[in-house]
Design an enzyme around this catalytic site. Structure first.
Site, PDB file in Angstrom:
ATOM      1  N   GLY A 213       0.675  -0.023  69.120  1.00 35.19           N
ATOM      2  CA  GLY A 213       1.262  -0.273  70.444  1.00 35.19           C
ATOM      3  C   GLY A 213       2.385  -1.280  70.361  1.00 35.19           C
ATOM      4  O   GLY A 213       2.850  -1.613  69.277  1.00 35.19           O
ATOM      5  N   ASN A 214       2.841  -1.739  71.522  1.00 36.81           N
ATOM      6  CA  ASN A 214       3.887  -2.771  71.548  1.00 36.81           C
ATOM      7  C   ASN A 214       3.627  -3.729  72.700  1.00 36.81           C
ATOM      8  O   ASN A 214       2.680  -3.549  73.462  1.00 36.81           O
ATOM      9  CB  ASN A 214       5.275  -2.131  71.630  1.00 36.81           C
ATOM     10  CG  ASN A 214       5.447  -1.324  72.893  1.00 36.81           C
ATOM     11  OD1 ASN A 214       5.402  -1.841  73.995  1.00 36.81           O
ATOM     12  ND2 ASN A 214       5.609  -0.003  72.729  1.00 36.81           N
ATOM     13  N   ARG A 215       4.469  -4.741  72.808  1.00 35.96           N
ATOM     14  CA  ARG A 215       4.179  -5.838  73.737  1.00 35.96           C
ATOM     15  C   ARG A 215       4.674  -5.599  75.163  1.00 35.96           C
ATOM     16  O   ARG A 215       4.595  -6.492  76.008  1.00 35.96           O
ATOM     17  CB  ARG A 215       4.795  -7.131  73.196  1.00 35.96           C
ATOM     18  CG  ARG A 215       4.050  -7.649  71.980  1.00 35.96           C
ATOM     19  CD  ARG A 215       4.782  -8.832  71.358  1.00 35.96           C
ATOM     20  NE  ARG A 215       5.085  -9.844  72.328  1.00 35.96           N
ATOM     21  CZ  ARG A 215       6.117 -10.685  72.261  1.00 35.96           C
ATOM     22  NH1 ARG A 215       6.948 -10.595  71.245  1.00 35.96           N
ATOM     23  NH2 ARG A 215       6.323 -11.578  73.191  1.00 35.96           N
ATOM     24  N   SER A 216       5.160  -4.425  75.479  1.00 34.58           N
ATOM     25  CA  SER A 216       5.678  -4.195  76.829  1.00 34.58           C
ATOM     26  C   SER A 216       4.565  -4.315  77.870  1.00 34.58           C
ATOM     27  O   SER A 216       3.495  -3.731  77.726  1.00 34.58           O
ATOM     28  CB  SER A 216       6.306  -2.803  76.911  1.00 34.58           C
ATOM     29  OG  SER A 216       6.575  -2.496  78.249  1.00 34.58           O
ATOM     30  N   ALA A 279       8.664   1.297  77.077  1.00 30.35           N
ATOM     31  CA  ALA A 279       8.866   1.067  75.647  1.00 30.35           C
ATOM     32  C   ALA A 279       8.069   2.152  74.925  1.00 30.35           C
ATOM     33  O   ALA A 279       6.861   2.024  74.695  1.00 30.35           O
ATOM     34  CB  ALA A 279       8.366  -0.316  75.261  1.00 30.35           C
TER      35      ALA A 279
END
Ligand code: CTP
Length: 412
Positions: A213-216, A279
């Protein structure tokens, strides 16, 4: 309540109070705005403190009342920070003095400095005696401010301080709040426009419990969806992060890039504008394990494959829709963003440096460079994500032929 709670939720309102007898009425405005979910920061002038108490505002507002340029608690630079991060600056009552200072560009206290430092819309509700209100100096100052795009809520006729009767009484709270709400919603300039917004970071499964995943946080996309709805658009939000309090918006929850792709492509023909704030992961595991990968089996080799480029597909398929993309860059923001706008056939690209302080992931503020097909670029100051959403939507109204670039400048 202001009667328009959906407009105020999450808005940062600097409520300026200057020194006149009507200052007590600002207490009611403060309470109503907070009741409707606004984040209210009162700024009182020294003279306002002769009429009302700092403590009253601090107790009712979302943050303690500010009274001085030189109290650095919370931020070392309150004179610019408050203005930069406001969604609207509302001054009620506005005395002849604050009006004159604002028109002349004088910034000798926190409120007048905030007025010069902000790019948010400014609403002034004057209150003063009739003779002062009618004086050419006051009227000329107001004309100057109107020309600069400041919104004036004219006073009413009625009983004034000392028993006099005439024009100059502060407008009723409903009128002031309606005027400010109208400014924030750009008077419904997106009425009926079908807007599709994506938000949040996608999750690409490795096995049933793990993902890449990512930090969005989804905050930017949520802000665009909310502002578009507040401005009258019919909004569908395709998101990995479902926000609380999102009335009047059709929410489609998704998890992966593929889910988001399917949800957006399936709705593309029936929309006028797409804002891709999500994102989206660029890569996903090629094979997803059916059961949880055991630690005892040792670190797995995860082979990645590209996800579908949603925006790229929309750019290739678009038939009159306005396409807005985001670019999260960490270097050469303008050059990389410009290249991305052309490659994805976008009408507008919002490029931001996610490595800059107070911009990008997880925070409430953002700073961006807007790149359009004319080749022009606009650098925004540090804005709340809500305010940046409105800047983007102002551009969208021009792109769909509803607004003019000139009006757009004036409103800010
Ligand atoms: N985007 C998309 N589908 C993807 C990846 C990104 O629709 N699979 C969208 C994002 O929502 C964003 C824009 O494309 O609006 C830019 O995303 P970004 O990852 O910054 O661009 P890339 O094209 O992936 O370029 P690079 O990673 O090389 O910077």
């Amino acid at each position: 309540m202001s009667g328009q709670p959906e407009v105020w939720r999450g808005r940062r309102v600097v409520l300026g109070v200057s020194g006149g007898i009507a200052a007590y009425k600002a207490i009611e405005l403060c309470r109503r705005l907070v009741d409707d979910g606004a984040h209210v920061i009162p700024v009182l002038t020294e003279d306002a403190l002769r009429f009302v108490g700092e403590l009253t505002f601090s107790a009712l507002a979302s943050e303690r009342a500010r009274t001085s340029l030189f109290t650095t608690e919370g931020t070392p630079i309150p004179h610019t920070h408050l203005g930069q991060t406001a969604d609207v600056v509302l001054i009620a009552p506005a005395t002849a003095r604050i009006i004159a200072k604002y028109a002349a560009g004088i910034s000798d206290d926190l409120l007048s400095a905030t007025l010069l430092a902000t790019r948010a819309p400014v609403v002034l509700a004057p209150a003063m005696h009739t003779e002062m209100w009618e004086h050419p100096a006051v009227q000329e100052n107001l004309a100057t401010l109107r020309r600069r795009g400041v919104h004036i809520v004219d006073p009413e006729s009625g009983r004034l301080a000392g028993g006099d009767v005439g024009e100059g009484r502060l407008a009723a709270p409903e009128r002031i709040l309606d005027a400010a709400a109208g400014v924030l919603t750009r008077n419904g300039d997106l009425a009926g426009v079908r807007v599709l917004v994506s938000a949040g970071g996608t999750r690409e499964a490795i096995d049933p419990v793990r993902f890449i995943g990512n930090r969005s946080s989804g905050k930017m996309g949520h802000a665009v969806a909310r502002q578009a709805a507040a401005r009258g658009a019919r909004v569908t939000l395709v998101t990995t992060a479902v926000p609380a309090d999102i009335d009047g918006i059709d929410v489609v929850p998704v998890v992966s890039a593929q889910d988001m792709h399917d949800a957006i492509l399936g709705r593309f023909d029936a929309c006028d504008v797409v804002v891709m704030a999500a994102a989206v992961a660029d890569f996903r595991p090629k094979a997803v394990a059916d059961s949880k990968i055991k630690k005892s089996e040792g670190p797995p080799d995860i082979i990645l494959e590209p996800t579908p480029d949603i925006l790229g597909e929309l750019g290739a398929a678009k038939q009159g829709q306005v396409l807005v993309g985001f670019a999260a860059e960490t270097e050469n923001v303008e050059a990389n963003g410009g290249e991305k706008r052309v490659r994805k056939n976008l009408d507008l690209l919002v490029a931001n440096d996610v490595s800059a302080p107070n911009a990008g992931f997880e925070v409430d503020t953002n700073q961006a460079i807007l790149l359009d097909s004319s080749g022009a670029s606009e650098h925004t100051p540090l804005l709340t994500k809500v305010a940046l959403a409105d800047v983007i939507l102002d551009r969208v109204t021009v792109l769909i032929g509803r607004g003019s670039a000139h009006q757009d400048q004036e409103q800010r």
